[in-house]
Scaffold this motif. Structure first.
Motif, PDB file in Angstrom:
ATOM      1  N   PHE A   7       0.861  -1.189   0.000  1.00  0.00           N
ATOM      2  CA  PHE A   7       0.000   0.000   0.000  1.00  0.00           C
ATOM      3  C   PHE A   7       0.891   1.230   0.000  1.00  0.00           C
ATOM      4  N   GLN A   8       0.558   2.193  -0.852  1.00  0.00           N
ATOM      5  CA  GLN A   8       1.268   3.476  -0.768  1.00  0.00           C
ATOM      6  C   GLN A   8       0.373   4.613  -1.239  1.00  0.00           C
ATOM      7  N   THR A   9       0.703   5.808  -0.754  1.00  0.00           N
ATOM      8  CA  THR A   9       0.020   7.024  -1.222  1.00  0.00           C
ATOM      9  C   THR A   9       0.959   7.714  -2.199  1.00  0.00           C
ATOM     10  N   GLU A  10       0.439   8.101  -3.357  1.00  0.00           N
ATOM     11  CA  GLU A  10       1.251   8.783  -4.370  1.00  0.00           C
ATOM     12  C   GLU A  10       0.713  10.187  -4.600  1.00  0.00           C
ATOM     13  N   GLN A  11       1.631  11.132  -4.709  1.00  0.00           N
ATOM     14  CA  GLN A  11       1.261  12.526  -5.004  1.00  0.00           C
ATOM     15  C   GLN A  11       1.864  12.885  -6.366  1.00  0.00           C
ATOM     16  N   HIS A  12       1.027  13.278  -7.314  1.00  0.00           N
ATOM     17  CA  HIS A  12       1.509  13.670  -8.648  1.00  0.00           C
ATOM     18  C   HIS A  12       1.240  15.160  -8.827  1.00  0.00           C
ATOM     19  N   ASP A  13       2.298  15.958  -8.704  1.00  0.00           N
ATOM     20  CA  ASP A  13       2.141  17.417  -8.817  1.00  0.00           C
ATOM     21  C   ASP A  13       1.966  17.856 -10.269  1.00  0.00           C
ATOM     22  N   PHE A  14       2.502  17.049 -11.196  1.00  0.00           N
ATOM     23  CA  PHE A  14       2.447  17.410 -12.619  1.00  0.00           C
ATOM     24  C   PHE A  14       1.800  16.290 -13.427  1.00  0.00           C
ATOM     25  N   SER A  23      -0.464  -4.618 -17.247  1.00  0.00           N
ATOM     26  CA  SER A  23      -0.139  -4.419 -15.830  1.00  0.00           C
ATOM     27  C   SER A  23       0.549  -5.669 -15.285  1.00  0.00           C
ATOM     28  N   LEU A  24       1.590  -5.442 -14.498  1.00  0.00           N
ATOM     29  CA  LEU A  24       2.387  -6.560 -13.962  1.00  0.00           C
ATOM     30  C   LEU A  24       1.834  -7.054 -12.631  1.00  0.00           C
ATOM     31  N   LYS A  25       0.937  -6.260 -12.042  1.00  0.00           N
ATOM     32  CA  LYS A  25       0.339  -6.639 -10.754  1.00  0.00           C
ATOM     33  C   LYS A  25      -1.153  -6.332 -10.793  1.00  0.00           C
ATOM     34  N   HIS A  26      -1.887  -6.871  -9.837  1.00  0.00           N
ATOM     35  CA  HIS A  26      -3.262  -6.421  -9.605  1.00  0.00           C
ATOM     36  C   HIS A  26      -3.151  -5.070  -8.900  1.00  0.00           C
ATOM     37  N   LYS A  27      -4.052  -4.149  -9.246  1.00  0.00           N
ATOM     38  CA  LYS A  27      -3.940  -2.812  -8.657  1.00  0.00           C
ATOM     39  C   LYS A  27      -5.313  -2.260  -8.300  1.00  0.00           C
ATOM     40  N   LEU A  28      -5.425  -1.704  -7.090  1.00  0.00           N
ATOM     41  CA  LEU A  28      -6.618  -0.981  -6.684  1.00  0.00           C
ATOM     42  C   LEU A  28      -6.224   0.482  -6.531  1.00  0.00           C
ATOM     43  N   TRP A  54     -10.450  -0.905 -10.074  1.00  0.00           N
ATOM     44  CA  TRP A  54      -9.676  -2.150  -9.991  1.00  0.00           C
ATOM     45  C   TRP A  54      -9.065  -2.468 -11.354  1.00  0.00           C
ATOM     46  N   LEU A  55      -7.753  -2.739 -11.358  1.00  0.00           N
ATOM     47  CA  LEU A  55      -7.057  -3.155 -12.575  1.00  0.00           C
ATOM     48  C   LEU A  55      -6.420  -4.518 -12.321  1.00  0.00           C
ATOM     49  N   PRO A  56      -6.945  -5.585 -12.921  1.00  0.00           N
ATOM     50  CA  PRO A  56      -6.341  -6.891 -12.679  1.00  0.00           C
ATOM     51  C   PRO A  56      -4.999  -7.040 -13.391  1.00  0.00           C
ATOM     52  N   PHE A  57      -4.225  -7.999 -12.948  1.00  0.00           N
ATOM     53  CA  PHE A  57      -2.956  -8.364 -13.585  1.00  0.00           C
ATOM     54  C   PHE A  57      -3.193  -8.636 -15.080  1.00  0.00           C
ATOM     55  N   ASP A  58      -2.242  -8.180 -15.904  1.00  0.00           N
ATOM     56  CA  ASP A  58      -2.241  -8.478 -17.342  1.00  0.00           C
ATOM     57  C   ASP A  58      -3.248  -7.644 -18.143  1.00  0.00           C
ATOM     58  N   THR A  59      -3.794  -6.576 -17.534  1.00  0.00           N
ATOM     59  CA  THR A  59      -4.696  -5.688 -18.283  1.00  0.00           C
ATOM     60  C   THR A  59      -3.861  -4.720 -19.116  1.00  0.00           C
ATOM     61  N   GLU A  75      -1.299  -2.696  -4.317  1.00  0.00           N
ATOM     62  CA  GLU A  75      -0.809  -3.579  -5.375  1.00  0.00           C
ATOM     63  C   GLU A  75      -0.657  -4.989  -4.827  1.00  0.00           C
ATOM     64  N   LEU A  76      -1.062  -5.964  -5.651  1.00  0.00           N
ATOM     65  CA  LEU A  76      -0.916  -7.368  -5.264  1.00  0.00           C
ATOM     66  C   LEU A  76      -0.109  -8.091  -6.330  1.00  0.00           C
ATOM     67  N   SER A  77       0.802  -8.922  -5.887  1.00  0.00           N
ATOM     68  CA  SER A  77       1.639  -9.686  -6.808  1.00  0.00           C
ATOM     69  C   SER A  77       0.767 -10.572  -7.696  1.00  0.00           C
ATOM     70  N   SER A  78       1.198 -10.750  -8.943  1.00  0.00           N
ATOM     71  CA  SER A  78       0.462 -11.635  -9.860  1.00  0.00           C
ATOM     72  C   SER A  78       0.522 -13.084  -9.381  1.00  0.00           C
ATOM     73  N   ARG A  79       1.425 -13.357  -8.442  1.00  0.00           N
ATOM     74  CA  ARG A  79       1.589 -14.746  -7.965  1.00  0.00           C
ATOM     75  C   ARG A  79       0.638 -15.113  -6.827  1.00  0.00           C
ATOM     76  N   VAL A  80      -0.096 -14.133  -6.293  1.00  0.00           N
ATOM     77  CA  VAL A  80      -0.980 -14.479  -5.163  1.00  0.00           C
ATOM     78  C   VAL A  80      -2.039 -15.470  -5.621  1.00  0.00           C
ATOM     79  N   THR A  81      -2.351 -16.410  -4.764  1.00  0.00           N
ATOM     80  CA  THR A  81      -3.314 -17.456  -5.132  1.00  0.00           C
ATOM     81  C   THR A  81      -4.747 -17.050  -4.796  1.00  0.00           C
ATOM     82  N   THR A  82      -4.906 -15.912  -4.106  1.00  0.00           N
ATOM     83  CA  THR A  82      -6.247 -15.415  -3.779  1.00  0.00           C
ATOM     84  C   THR A  82      -7.053 -15.239  -5.076  1.00  0.00           C
ATOM     85  N   PRO A  83      -8.300 -15.719  -5.136  1.00  0.00           N
ATOM     86  CA  PRO A  83      -9.098 -15.574  -6.366  1.00  0.00           C
ATOM     87  C   PRO A  83      -9.622 -14.143  -6.543  1.00  0.00           C
TER      88      PRO A  83
END
Length: 200
Positions: A7-14, A23-28, A54-59, A75-83
């Protein structure tokens, strides 16, 4: 070091536009302020403040972060077995997911407490039901052309115009032609917008 979930917070000023790639990982993505535009296929979707996407792995996707945008990213690794959900789209957070995200923002990274909260969050993500719907802003974005009137706020239209200029130059068009096409030949105006919107 790779973790199953982070988990991280990102700030994009520009303005930031990511290249179109899988995508290499699942992403929320949870937008706190500003605007993120997600491109899926030929369609772009506007993620506005307090919306989750939600952006699943490989989108195959590219992301545009408009200036002064803050996002929380799980972000979740593409290797997680969680469905996890295999479709991209907007998701509604239940009370627990909202509470977990709020709590995670206030904790120093990678403490034992954060790991425990992330483990619970990971389990909750199984029940997400992503849905691609078009908001008014999404529809306006899909119809936006630099040479036509649009109901989109002027500030965002300037950002879209600068994004268009960057794309044109990346595809090999010469700067003077781009400035002529998009900014009526006004190089001073374009240079000023570059500094304000792109940061250089």
């Amino acid at each position: 070091m790779h973790y199953a979930i982070s988990f991280q917070t990102e700030q994009h000023d520009f303005l930031l536009c990511t290249p179109r790639r899988k995508s290499l990982k699942h992403k929320l993505l949870c937008v706190k302020q500003g605007l993120v535009i997600v491109k899926l296929g030929k369609q772009e979707y506007a993620i506005e403040p307090n919306q989750l996407f939600w952006l699943p792995f490989d989108t195959l996707t590219s992301l545009t972060y408009t200036p002064n945008t803050q996002v929380e990213v799980v972000e979740l690794s593409s290797r997680v077995t969680t469905p996890l959900p295999k479709q991209a789209g907007f998701v509604k957070a239940n009370e627990l997911v909202s509470a977990l995200l709020n709590r995670l923002t206030s904790i120093e990274t990678l403490t034992e407490q954060q790991k425990e909260l992330l483990a619970v969050l990971r389990h909750e993500l199984i029940d997400l039901k992503p849905n691609l719907h078009e908001s008014k802003l999404t529809k306006d974005l899909s119809q936006w052309r630099f040479d036509k009137p649009s109901p989109i706020a002027n500030e965002l239209q300037l950002v879209l115009r600068v994004r268009e200029a960057v794309k044109m130059m990346q595809s090999g068009k010469k700067r003077p032609i781009v400035v002529n096409t998009l900014f009526e030949g006004n190089e001073t105006l374009f240079s000023g917008l570059e500094k304000a919107i792109i940061g250089h």
